[in-house]
Design a protein around this motif. Structure first.
Motif, PDB file in Angstrom:
ATOM      1  N   THR A  23       0.846  -1.190   0.000  1.00 33.75           N
ATOM      2  CA  THR A  23       0.000   0.000   0.000  1.00 33.75           C
ATOM      3  C   THR A  23       0.881   1.240   0.000  1.00 33.75           C
ATOM      4  O   THR A  23       1.820   1.337   0.786  1.00 33.75           O
ATOM      5  N   GLU A  31      -4.340   6.908   1.511  1.00 31.51           N
ATOM      6  CA  GLU A  31      -3.985   5.802   0.627  1.00 31.51           C
ATOM      7  C   GLU A  31      -4.091   6.236  -0.827  1.00 31.51           C
ATOM      8  O   GLU A  31      -5.128   6.735  -1.258  1.00 31.51           O
ATOM      9  N   THR A  34      -3.156   0.441  -3.772  1.00 30.06           N
ATOM     10  CA  THR A  34      -2.783  -0.849  -3.195  1.00 30.06           C
ATOM     11  C   THR A  34      -2.597  -1.825  -4.339  1.00 30.06           C
ATOM     12  O   THR A  34      -3.373  -1.821  -5.294  1.00 30.06           O
TER      13      THR A  34
END
Length: 107
Positions: A23, A31, A34
């Motif tokens: 990630t 984020e 991923t």
């Protein structure tokens, strides 16, 4: 525009680490993407950089070790790095074993 890649090698087996979840986050912890390493232990293009800055790669080593039947000490490896040239290629390899890991800026 530059990009980011990674490669995970299992130092115990001497083989690529297939299936490690990776990630990518920015400095705020948001984020960005991923991915999962392929059979060669690689994620060829994690992210294209628009700007420089601080980033973190989080490797889910607990999941990898569980899948391979190994008890490990590190449930995750987090590598923080700074991009100062957004147009360059950035390669961040991880050499992994149950009780140690190493990284460097690759090419």
């Amino acid at each position: 525009m530059g990009h980011l890649s990674t490669h995970v090698l299992d130092a115990v087996t001497g083989r690529p680490a297939d299936g490690v979840v990776v990630t990518l986050t920015d400095a705020s912890g948001a984020e960005l993407t991923t991915a999962r390493t392929d059979a060669d232990g690689r994620v060829g293009d994690l992210h294209e950089f628009v700007t420089g800055g601080l980033y973190r790669l989080r490797f889910d080593t607990a999941g990898y070790f569980a899948a391979t039947g190994v008890t490990g000490f590190y449930p995750e490896v987090v590598i923080a790095f700074e991009v100062t040239d957004a147009g360059a290629k950035h390669h961040v390899p991880l050499l992994l074993s149950p009780y140690a890991y190493s990284t460097y800026r690759g090419s």
